[in-house]
Structure formats: C-alpha cells, structure tokens
Motif scaffolding. Structure first.
Motif, PDB file in Angstrom:
ATOM      1  N   THR A  85       0.819  -1.221   0.000  1.00  0.00           N
ATOM      2  CA  THR A  85       0.000   0.000   0.000  1.00  0.00           C
ATOM      3  C   THR A  85       0.851   1.267   0.000  1.00  0.00           C
ATOM      4  OG1 THR A  85      -0.208   0.202   2.414  1.00  0.00           O
ATOM      5  CG2 THR A  85      -1.809  -1.229   1.304  1.00  0.00           C
ATOM      6  N   VAL A  86       2.110   1.141  -0.411  1.00  0.00           N
ATOM      7  CA  VAL A  86       2.961   2.338  -0.440  1.00  0.00           C
ATOM      8  C   VAL A  86       2.398   3.369  -1.420  1.00  0.00           C
ATOM      9  CG1 VAL A  86       4.567   1.405  -2.185  1.00  0.00           C
ATOM     10  CG2 VAL A  86       5.366   3.130  -0.549  1.00  0.00           C
ATOM     11  N   HIS A  87       1.682   2.904  -2.443  1.00  0.00           N
ATOM     12  CA  HIS A  87       1.077   3.854  -3.394  1.00  0.00           C
ATOM     13  C   HIS A  87      -0.008   4.702  -2.718  1.00  0.00           C
ATOM     14  CE1 HIS A  87      -1.472   0.314  -3.477  1.00  0.00           C
ATOM     15  NE2 HIS A  87      -2.419   0.987  -4.101  1.00  0.00           N
ATOM     16  N   LEU A  88      -0.744   4.108  -1.781  1.00  0.00           N
ATOM     17  CA  LEU A  88      -1.795   4.865  -1.082  1.00  0.00           C
ATOM     18  C   LEU A  88      -1.201   5.894  -0.135  1.00  0.00           C
ATOM     19  CD1 LEU A  88      -4.262   1.929  -0.214  1.00  0.00           C
ATOM     20  CD2 LEU A  88      -4.356   3.540  -2.147  1.00  0.00           C
ATOM     21  N   THR A  89      -0.242   5.449   0.680  1.00  0.00           N
ATOM     22  CA  THR A  89       0.342   6.367   1.665  1.00  0.00           C
ATOM     23  C   THR A  89       1.115   7.489   0.983  1.00  0.00           C
ATOM     24  OG1 THR A  89       0.557   4.470   3.152  1.00  0.00           O
ATOM     25  CG2 THR A  89       1.704   6.486   3.784  1.00  0.00           C
ATOM     26  N   SER A  90       1.892   7.138  -0.044  1.00  0.00           N
ATOM     27  CA  SER A  90       2.710   8.176  -0.689  1.00  0.00           C
ATOM     28  C   SER A  90       1.827   9.193  -1.420  1.00  0.00           C
ATOM     29  CB  SER A  90       3.732   7.542  -1.636  1.00  0.00           C
ATOM     30  OG  SER A  90       3.090   6.813  -2.658  1.00  0.00           O
ATOM     31  N   LYS A  91       0.736   8.710  -2.018  1.00  0.00           N
ATOM     32  CA  LYS A  91      -0.191   9.638  -2.694  1.00  0.00           C
ATOM     33  C   LYS A  91      -0.805  10.617  -1.680  1.00  0.00           C
ATOM     34  CE  LYS A  91      -4.092   9.514  -5.968  1.00  0.00           C
ATOM     35  NZ  LYS A  91      -5.252   9.961  -5.160  1.00  0.00           N
ATOM     36  N   LEU A  92      -1.178  10.074  -0.524  1.00  0.00           N
ATOM     37  CA  LEU A  92      -1.744  10.908   0.542  1.00  0.00           C
ATOM     38  C   LEU A  92      -0.746  11.964   0.990  1.00  0.00           C
ATOM     39  CD1 LEU A  92      -4.308  10.832   2.521  1.00  0.00           C
ATOM     40  CD2 LEU A  92      -2.715   9.789   4.149  1.00  0.00           C
ATOM     41  N   ILE A  93       0.513  11.538   1.178  1.00  0.00           N
ATOM     42  CA  ILE A  93       1.547  12.470   1.642  1.00  0.00           C
ATOM     43  C   ILE A  93       1.819  13.528   0.565  1.00  0.00           C
ATOM     44  CG2 ILE A  93       3.980  12.682   2.328  1.00  0.00           C
ATOM     45  CD1 ILE A  93       2.152  11.314   4.430  1.00  0.00           C
ATOM     46  N   LYS A  94       1.842  13.091  -0.685  1.00  0.00           N
ATOM     47  CA  LYS A  94       2.086  14.036  -1.793  1.00  0.00           C
ATOM     48  C   LYS A  94       1.036  15.147  -1.811  1.00  0.00           C
ATOM     49  CE  LYS A  94       2.328  14.084  -6.879  1.00  0.00           C
ATOM     50  NZ  LYS A  94       3.626  14.673  -7.217  1.00  0.00           N
ATOM     51  N   GLU A  95      -0.228  14.741  -1.555  1.00  0.00           N
ATOM     52  CA  GLU A  95      -1.317  15.716  -1.583  1.00  0.00           C
ATOM     53  C   GLU A  95      -1.208  16.755  -0.475  1.00  0.00           C
ATOM     54  OE1 GLU A  95      -4.477  12.546  -3.601  1.00  0.00           O
ATOM     55  OE2 GLU A  95      -4.656  13.081  -1.477  1.00  0.00           O
ATOM     56  N   LYS A  96      -0.473  16.401   0.585  1.00  0.00           N
ATOM     57  CA  LYS A  96      -0.319  17.344   1.710  1.00  0.00           C
ATOM     58  C   LYS A  96       0.646  18.473   1.352  1.00  0.00           C
ATOM     59  CE  LYS A  96      -2.437  14.518   4.781  1.00  0.00           C
ATOM     60  NZ  LYS A  96      -3.550  14.813   5.684  1.00  0.00           N
ATOM     61  N   GLN A  97       1.415  18.284   0.258  1.00  0.00           N
ATOM     62  CA  GLN A  97       2.382  19.293  -0.200  1.00  0.00           C
ATOM     63  C   GLN A  97       3.278  19.820   0.913  1.00  0.00           C
ATOM     64  OE1 GLN A  97      -0.363  21.967  -2.410  1.00  0.00           O
ATOM     65  NE2 GLN A  97       0.600  21.113  -4.232  1.00  0.00           N
ATOM     66  N   ILE A  98       3.866  18.897   1.643  1.00  0.00           N
ATOM     67  CA  ILE A  98       4.800  19.260   2.715  1.00  0.00           C
ATOM     68  C   ILE A  98       6.096  19.778   2.081  1.00  0.00           C
ATOM     69  CG2 ILE A  98       6.079  18.349   4.707  1.00  0.00           C
ATOM     70  CD1 ILE A  98       3.868  16.090   4.778  1.00  0.00           C
ATOM     71  N   GLU A  99       6.665  20.804   2.645  1.00  0.00           N
ATOM     72  CA  GLU A  99       7.860  21.419   2.065  1.00  0.00           C
ATOM     73  C   GLU A  99       9.129  20.672   2.482  1.00  0.00           C
ATOM     74  OE1 GLU A  99       7.951  24.064  -0.186  1.00  0.00           O
ATOM     75  OE2 GLU A  99       5.835  23.495  -0.262  1.00  0.00           O
ATOM     76  N   LYS A 100       9.217  19.431   2.093  1.00  0.00           N
ATOM     77  CA  LYS A 100      10.382  18.607   2.391  1.00  0.00           C
ATOM     78  C   LYS A 100      10.663  17.695   1.190  1.00  0.00           C
ATOM     79  CE  LYS A 100       9.733  18.716   7.375  1.00  0.00           C
ATOM     80  NZ  LYS A 100      10.162  18.148   8.647  1.00  0.00           N
ATOM     81  N   GLN A 101      11.818  17.044   1.224  1.00  0.00           N
ATOM     82  CA  GLN A 101      12.136  16.019   0.213  1.00  0.00           C
ATOM     83  C   GLN A 101      11.886  14.665   0.861  1.00  0.00           C
ATOM     84  OE1 GLN A 101      15.871  17.835   0.424  1.00  0.00           O
ATOM     85  NE2 GLN A 101      14.412  19.517   0.306  1.00  0.00           N
ATOM     86  N   ILE A 102      10.810  14.034   0.443  1.00  0.00           N
ATOM     87  CA  ILE A 102      10.313  12.819   1.080  1.00  0.00           C
ATOM     88  C   ILE A 102      10.473  11.639   0.113  1.00  0.00           C
ATOM     89  CG2 ILE A 102       8.262  11.715   2.058  1.00  0.00           C
ATOM     90  CD1 ILE A 102       7.255  14.778   2.394  1.00  0.00           C
ATOM     91  N   VAL A 103      11.192  10.604   0.543  1.00  0.00           N
ATOM     92  CA  VAL A 103      11.416   9.445  -0.325  1.00  0.00           C
ATOM     93  C   VAL A 103      10.916   8.163   0.354  1.00  0.00           C
ATOM     94  CG1 VAL A 103      13.085   8.142  -1.693  1.00  0.00           C
ATOM     95  CG2 VAL A 103      13.514  10.557  -1.195  1.00  0.00           C
ATOM     96  N   PHE A 104       9.923   7.535  -0.247  1.00  0.00           N
ATOM     97  CA  PHE A 104       9.446   6.238   0.224  1.00  0.00           C
ATOM     98  C   PHE A 104      10.346   5.135  -0.329  1.00  0.00           C
ATOM     99  CE2 PHE A 104       5.749   8.706   1.186  1.00  0.00           C
ATOM    100  CZ  PHE A 104       5.085   8.014   2.183  1.00  0.00           C
ATOM    101  N   THR A 105      10.556   4.095   0.486  1.00  0.00           N
ATOM    102  CA  THR A 105      11.281   2.933  -0.007  1.00  0.00           C
ATOM    103  C   THR A 105      10.794   1.703   0.754  1.00  0.00           C
ATOM    104  OG1 THR A 105      13.453   2.078  -0.658  1.00  0.00           O
ATOM    105  CG2 THR A 105      13.301   3.070   1.528  1.00  0.00           C
ATOM    106  N   GLY A 106      11.315   0.534   0.403  1.00  0.00           N
ATOM    107  CA  GLY A 106      10.891  -0.709   1.050  1.00  0.00           C
ATOM    108  C   GLY A 106      11.615  -1.853   0.365  1.00  0.00           C
ATOM    109  N   ALA A 107      11.035  -3.043   0.445  1.00  0.00           N
ATOM    110  CA  ALA A 107      11.679  -4.191  -0.190  1.00  0.00           C
ATOM    111  C   ALA A 107      10.651  -5.273  -0.487  1.00  0.00           C
ATOM    112  CB  ALA A 107      12.775  -4.765   0.701  1.00  0.00           C
ATOM    113  N   MET A 108      10.914  -6.051  -1.535  1.00  0.00           N
ATOM    114  CA  MET A 108      10.062  -7.192  -1.870  1.00  0.00           C
ATOM    115  C   MET A 108      10.440  -8.414  -1.033  1.00  0.00           C
ATOM    116  SD  MET A 108       7.797  -6.306  -4.012  1.00  0.00           S
ATOM    117  CE  MET A 108       7.186  -7.949  -4.408  1.00  0.00           C
ATOM    118  N   VAL A 109      11.690  -8.457  -0.580  1.00  0.00           N
ATOM    119  CA  VAL A 109      12.186  -9.568   0.237  1.00  0.00           C
ATOM    120  C   VAL A 109      12.795  -8.962   1.502  1.00  0.00           C
ATOM    121  CG1 VAL A 109      13.769 -11.536   0.323  1.00  0.00           C
ATOM    122  CG2 VAL A 109      12.676 -10.918  -1.836  1.00  0.00           C
TER     123      VAL A 109
END
Lengths: 164, 164, 164, 164
Positions: A85-109
């Motif tokens: 669900t990283v697409h849901l959370t990151s989309k939500l955060i993007k819409e907040k237009q926070i003045e920072k450089q925010i990078v989501f990451t994770g792993a398949m394994v």
C-alpha cells in the motif's frame, strides 16, 4: 548530511520468529542498523512507528506517518514502508504538499533474507537526497528514484516498474 | 534510465580463491550481478576493464578508464574502483571535463564478504543519477555522493569522510 | 560413503515467495544443495517427497516416508523433517525396526534465512553416520545425535533438548 | 555432551581487515561462536591458541597443541586447524597415542566468507563424537570423518579426498 528515517514496518523489516514459525514485523530498526553502520557521513534521526505489514495500515496509521514527517527534524526524509500500500500512503503524503524532500522505499524480500535488494532500495534514497532535489514525494525502488505516482508495483512480477 | 558501469576491479570485486588461499580481483562482474538483478528499471552497459587492485594501477590503466568513459554509450557513468587510489583517478577524470555525469564508487570490504557496504555505495550512485545532476565527477561512498575532491579516505579509520 | 537423503519439507527448506509475501515449503532440494556441494566424499541418493510443513503431515504421508526408507538404496538414511511433528514420525519409524541407520534432522530457522543452524544439524547426521553405529532411529539437532525418543523440542525456547 | 575445542587458527577463522586490506587469522573464536550458539546440548571448553596460518606453524606450536589436548578437561576434543599442514600435526598427535577421541577439522574457505563449508566440517566432528567411537585421531572434512591418515588434501582441486 542530516536525514530523518521513518521506519513504518513492511517486508523490509520482517524477521523470522523460530518459536512461532513465522515472519514478523518487529518494532525495532535492526534491519536498518547494518546499513546505517556504514553511513559515516550522515547524521540520522530514526523513528520506528506503526510497525505493520502495510496491508494492515489504517487511516489513523497514515495520519501518524504524516505527523511524523511534519515534525521530523530534517527536510530530507526517508520512509520505509510495506510495498502493498505504499502507493496509497505516498499519494496521501504528496497531496499534503509538505515542504520537504520525502522518499518512500521498502523491499520485496526482507533484509533478513536478502540483504542486497533491501540495501539497494534504501541506499538509492540516500544517493538521491545527496543531489539537490526539489521538495516532493518520491519513491526509491528497483534502480530508480522518481515521483511517487510514476513507479507502480506489478503484482505478477513482484517488481516496481515505471509507468509508461 | 540508462547507465554505463565501468568495472575496474578493486576491493569491491575481490573473491576468495580456495586453491591459492587468497583474495583475487576477478575480471568478471559477478560481484555486481546480484545488485543489477534487482534493477528492473535500468538498462545497463557493463564494461569490465583493468581488473586490478588500485594500488597496482598505472598511468596507462587510467588512460584506458578515461577512454572507456568517453566512448560509453550513456551520459550517466558509474566507475567501480579500488579505494586506495580512487582520489588519483577521479581527479584525473575531473580535469578532463568530460560532458557526462560520472560517479566513482567502490567498497572497503569485498561484496563477497559483506554485501551491505558494497551494495550501499553502488546504489547511492544509482540514486544520485536518478536526480537531475550537473555534468561532473563525483564519488559515492559511505552515505553521500559529492564532488570527487571532497570525500577522502581516512586510512586509519577505513572510512571515506567529507573534508571540512 | 553412500547416504540416502529423504527430504520431506519442513522449516529447513522454507523459502520466501516475494509475490505471495510468505514463506513456502518447496518440493526441491535447493536448501540442501549448497551443503551437498561440499561433500566430496559422499555419494548421495536424494528423494524429495511429501514437501510439507510437518503440522500438515497425514498418516498417509508418514507411510510414504516409511516406504521411502525401506526402498532406499543405502543403509545410511537421513530424513529432513519439520520440527513440530518429527517426534511422531520418528517414533513410528523406530517401531518398524527397519535394519538401517536412520537419522532425522531439520531446522528451527530456514536454511534460506540462517545457513548455520540448518547446516549444523544436517552435518551432525553426516558425522554420526561416519562412525560405526548400530541400526536404529536417531535425531540430529542442536549439537547431538541420539535415539529419537531422547531429544525433545522445547516449544517455549525453540530448542531441541535431551530429556533427563 | 562435553567437548573441548582447541582453535589453532587457519582459514576457518580468517577475517577481512578493511584497514589493511587483507585477510587475517584472529586470536578469538568469533568464527566458531555462531555454530556454538546453536549447540544447546553441548558444554564447551574453548581454547584459542597458536592462531596461525598453518603454513607458519612451528614444532613449538605443534607441541603446544599437543599439551593443550593432554590437559583438556574432556576426552572428546575438536581441533580447528589450517588445511595446509593438518596432515603433519594430526600425524604427530596420532603417534602420541593419547587416550582421547581427537578430531581435526578446518575449512577451505573462511567462515566469514562461506558459512556452509566451515559449519559443515565442524559439525561433522560434533556428530561423530555423538557416536561411541574409539580413542584415536580423526579428521572431519568434506562429508566424512575418518582416521587422520586416510583423508588427504588434493591441492589442485582444493578438496580433502579419501585415499584409495
């Protein structure tokens, strides 16, 4: 360089519990520690919050992540998140237009099973934040770091791929 | 994204030869292969040249590296290099003012012994090249990617540290 | 030395499936292959059967294991088995009084996550079978190889311990 | 079960020193610790002595190993030794006709690089000592545990093979 890491759980962190015979999402940052140990030029602020498989995340969890970003000490923020669900959370955060450089990451394994993929995804985020990048919400997975809307999980292949 | 990797050897690539009982610098890209396998969004051109411990590199080897950069298919170039003389080679390349984004990287411990540090350094280069960066000669080690003159190996600590 | 390995599944063999996001019991012998690769003085017969978490084993599965032991080419037999019901299967086999040296083994953590414990348990069985041992049904776990009734899984500790 | 481990160094123990850029034989038992951690049914006495590449061992070192065996608390003794001269040391010990069960072991690749081969060789010794074996001097390598004169290092293949 100063970076805040908000570690929310997900596959990246999973570890095997031999008593229960299953993988668990711990609430610590052990999966991250070995990478951090080699980052001699970064001052980290690390926050372990939520600590869930991202399929179990609630609106309230996402609100907590948003608050953690807003209250982070640094303008450069990496968020370790489950891939489902990283697409849901990151989309939500993007819409907040926070003045920072925010990078989501994770792993398949999990890092505990395959150190390479997890280390690669996280370290791409580090490299990206070393460049002068505009405020925004990005995702670092499988070779690239791009706007969070452009890289999508292909559930058949188990790969994050750039949308054409 | 398209990236050329020029793999010149160094500690990053070292593998143990059980017959000889010592570490060797191979002329293949096996150390790199596992990282590349997870880069689903990058088209790589990989060149294995020189294949030396960087203490043994000659002027001629450095000239060969320079030519490989100039003739590379892509404007984004990562050079895997030994840590002992990466400052010499990168300075030389920087002086040539090639119109590409060139990132040197390597490792203090072979990928075959510690996958995390080597994967981290290389993947920082990937992340950096995902951003819009100016042409130049950079180095990606131990958490950051900066101009190649600014990050120097501290031989007592075994760490690359930003010069203040 | 000639040894038959009957690989029935269990934690020893589990591998992470990144598409499904869970550990699975495969029906191959990949977990075993790396150990076998260093056994230059053993001629193996390997049978992959049942391929289950031992909690899911049925009477029919246990009968199949029994038949595989009886029909094995060699008198020295190692059985890789899940830890949860290895006491049931080994007791059943012991009661059959087969004229072979039969050693059960397994792991608390998958070989794909922790190579040391799994390799240790399996290799103890190899070392035990190198000695002149009487026909019987044994178990090799956590440092020792003893009669299968004497070593019992402590489910709180996640350890096989000799019964006093 | 009670076992004395006399750890004399050799490839088994080698670790990479990133400052010096080479593999070293440490005088600790870190390579052994992870195996020992899973041996819940063994009480170990561990002695770290000599700590050398076996090519550098002197007559005096071999005398020290002999004394350590004689003075060990237990009748079951495992000796971790370099592979290049294990035939010399084990032959010497065999000639002393010590009334104990003495098993030499080691590895072609350091535990720090390949956990499987080193763990396998050591654990075969554990399994062998679980059986009722006669006093003698044995070697545990590459699948079997036999009299120390019968298993010889083939230097071209990098394998210990039973002499026919």
């Amino acid at each position: 360089m100063k970076i805040t890491v908000i570690n929310t759980g997900g596959t990246f962190n999973k570890r095997y519990n031999p008593i229960k015979g299953q993988l668990e999402v711990p609430s610590d940052s052990i999966a991250l520690d070995k990478i951090v140990a080699s980052c001699h030029n970064i001052e980290f602020e690390i926050k372990n919050i939520v600590s869930k498989d991202s399929l179990d995340m609630t609106d309230s969890d996402r609100e907590e992540i948003c608050e953690a970003i807003k209250s982070s000490k640094n303008d450069k923020v990496i968020i370790i998140h489950g891939t489902d669900t990283v697409h849901l959370t990151s989309k939500l955060i993007k819409e907040k237009q926070i003045e920072k450089q925010i990078v989501f990451t994770g792993a398949m394994v999990p890092m505990s099973i395959d150190t390479v993929e997890a280390t690669m995804n996280f370290s791409q985020a580090l490299g990206f934040l070393s460049a002068k990048v505009e405020n925004g919400t990005y995702i670092a997975m499988h070779g690239v770091v791009v706007d969070c809307l452009k890289l999508v999980k292909n559930r058949e292949l188990g790969q994050f791929l750039i949308q054409k």
